[in-house]
Design an enzyme around this catalytic site. Structure first.
Site, PDB file in Angstrom:
ATOM      1  N   SER A 298    -204.998  51.197   0.252  1.00 45.85           N
ATOM      2  CA  SER A 298    -204.974  50.329   1.421  1.00 45.85           C
ATOM      3  C   SER A 298    -203.881  49.264   1.354  1.00 45.85           C
ATOM      4  O   SER A 298    -202.720  49.573   1.540  1.00 45.85           O
ATOM      5  CB  SER A 298    -206.360  49.709   1.619  1.00 45.85           C
ATOM      6  OG  SER A 298    -206.621  49.523   2.987  1.00 45.85           O
ATOM      7  N   ASP A 309    -189.849  52.299   1.854  1.00 45.51           N
ATOM      8  CA  ASP A 309    -189.092  52.559   3.084  1.00 45.51           C
ATOM      9  C   ASP A 309    -187.851  51.689   3.196  1.00 45.51           C
ATOM     10  O   ASP A 309    -186.842  52.106   3.777  1.00 45.51           O
ATOM     11  CB  ASP A 309    -189.986  52.345   4.305  1.00 45.51           C
ATOM     12  CG  ASP A 309    -190.944  53.508   4.533  1.00 45.51           C
ATOM     13  OD1 ASP A 309    -190.962  54.440   3.697  1.00 45.51           O
ATOM     14  OD2 ASP A 309    -191.679  53.497   5.541  1.00 45.51           O
ATOM     15  N   LYS A 323    -205.744  55.428   1.758  1.00 46.39           N
ATOM     16  CA  LYS A 323    -206.635  54.696   2.675  1.00 46.39           C
ATOM     17  C   LYS A 323    -205.774  54.019   3.722  1.00 46.39           C
ATOM     18  O   LYS A 323    -205.250  52.936   3.501  1.00 46.39           O
ATOM     19  CB  LYS A 323    -207.470  53.690   1.881  1.00 46.39           C
ATOM     20  CG  LYS A 323    -208.262  52.711   2.735  1.00 46.39           C
ATOM     21  CD  LYS A 323    -209.366  53.422   3.506  1.00 46.39           C
ATOM     22  CE  LYS A 323    -210.270  52.415   4.197  1.00 46.39           C
ATOM     23  NZ  LYS A 323    -209.596  51.623   5.227  1.00 46.39           N
TER      24      LYS A 323
END
Length: 437
Positions: A298, A309, A323
């Site tokens: 999460s 990224d 998650k």
């Protein structure tokens, strides 16, 4: 750094009972354009009446309706749930970083309680509970058939009391029985230490409201210890099950100068949120390696995804938990709350992590190393050969008492091989002059 104030609802990702959630007030109204399915409503009424009249024991209308609500939410996904007033209060207490129990973050899988991760320095961690363990029995109570809230309630109890967990572990040929003594769980979110040669190590065990502030203090302390600058930093998110979204956003923001950190998207307009970085990298572009594993979930995946990224850090370890959904806590007028999955979150590159996780840039699984039994054992080198020439410089250092101490880095090979590899990677990036910014 930019301690940014955001006027948004508190969001938790991967909290105490394995969900990510938003605590806030929501106005509920009749907004469905579809009529209720009369056939199913008649069936519900029929079943309700049969239970009232024929069940072996008398059950109150209030209890039956609560059971129906719980079943309705439990049938949606592993993270949606009904919370009565007591459960809601316990959830809010858990977000402060101190609560009673075992120190274990859990979810549901196939009707059993699955360990997302044990929390550092808690009874569960000390007892050897591992990420991925399936709990099938709590003392003499089978877990199958219990809701997640019911299982969590059984795991909590008076500090000092004992609980026996029966677990199934991958690779074990039979269920394991582990005795744990409950305690007051005080979670220290951020810890740090220096590795060698001015390289820092920062461990985040979960994301709390103070995590970003604690991270800034820790990095400042390590900079002072390294005479003003760090050559690189290892950010350890292994077995970090998540926590407060603002903590994940703040930690990501600390290492980024610009760009999106994360966005969420759902059916409702207020579930569409975007979080962007502000100017200022606390490492000034120095190399960053992020350690993750299957217990990183999460909020941890938000940080790892943002760093990956943006090319700001190298992700090392094993695939994360996956998650990627957000739960909203909606207060109910009669008390309690509904924890409802309302959106998914996405990395800056538009990736949904739900059920997929983050794939590391470099896959490194924990190594199994054993120290030689003979303390005098050493590998064969030039100096071992008969008649080898001596090195006067080394002899002088030995005479001065230098060079004889055990290298802390060498210990990492045996104590934490993944961290050892992360440190080597940082050194390589420094030598090559590559800054992952």
């Amino acid at each position: 750094m930019k301690a940014k104030t955001r006027s948004v609802t508190l969001v938790l990702l991967g909290a105490v009972i394995g969900g990510s959630l938003t605590i806030g007030q929501h106005v509920m109204g009749a907004r469905s354009a579809n009529e209720l399915p009369l056939e199913q409503m008649r069936t519900f009424t029929d079943v309700f009446t049969r239970i009232k009249n024929d069940y072996v024991e008398e059950v109150s209308d209030e209890d039956l309706l609560e059971y129906a609500i719980r079943g309705m939410l439990n049938g949606l996904d592993p993270h949606s749930a009904y919370l009565n007033s007591e459960e809601f209060d316990e959830l809010r207490i858990g977000t402060t970083g101190e609560f009673g129990g075992l120190g274990i973050e859990v979810g549901m899988e196939d009707g059993f309680v699955k360990v997302v991760s044990p929390i550092d320095d808690t009874p569960a961690a000390r007892a050897g509970i591992l990420s991925g363990d399936l709990i099938i029995r709590l003392d003499d109570t089978p877990v199958k058939g219990l809701s997640l809230n019911d299982a969590v309630k059984l795991m909590r109890g008076k500090p000092g009391s004992k609980l026996t967990l029966t677990i199934i572990r991958e690779g074990a040929d039979k269920p394991l029985t582990i005795d744990i003594k409950r305690d007051i769980i005080k979670v220290t979110s951020v810890r740090n230490r220096m590795l060698d040669d001015d390289y820092g190590y920062l461990r985040i065990s979960n994301f709390q409201t103070k995590t970003t502030t604690d991270l800034l203090k820790a990095v400042k302390s390590m900079k002072e210890e390294s005479d003003g600058s760090l050559k690189g930093l290892v950010l350890d998110l292994r077995n970090n099950p998540g926590g407060v979204l603002s903590g994940a956003v703040g930690v990501s923001d600390a290492f980024l100068n610009e760009g999106m950190i994360v966005y969420t998207d759902g059916r409702e307009e207020d579930s569409k949120l975007r979080y962007d970085a502000t100017d200022g990298d606390i490492l000034d572009g120095a190399p960053l390696v992020i350690l993750v594993n299957g217990g990183s979930a999460s909020a941890s995946e938000i940080v790892a995804g943002a760093m990956q990224d943006h090319g700001r850090g190298i992700i090392l370890g094993s695939k994360t938990f996956g998650k990627g959904s957000v739960q909203t806590i909606q207060d109910l007028p009669a008390g309690g709350a509904v924890k409802l999955t309302t959106s998914r979150y996405y990395t800056p590159g538009g990736r949904s992590i739900q059920a997929l996780g983050i794939e590391p840039d470099i896959i490194t699984k924990p190594g199994s190393w054993t120290r030689p039994d003979d303390e005098n054992f050493s590998a064969l080198t030039e100096s071992s050969l008969p008649g080898a020439l001596s090195n006067t410089t080394l002899e002088e250092e030995a005479a001065d008492g230098e060079g004889g101490e055990e290298n802390a880095e060498d210990n990492l090979v045996y104590d934490d091989y993944q961290l050892y590899e992360a440190l080597n990677l940082l050194k390589g990036l420094t030598i090559l002059g590559k800054k992952s910014s």
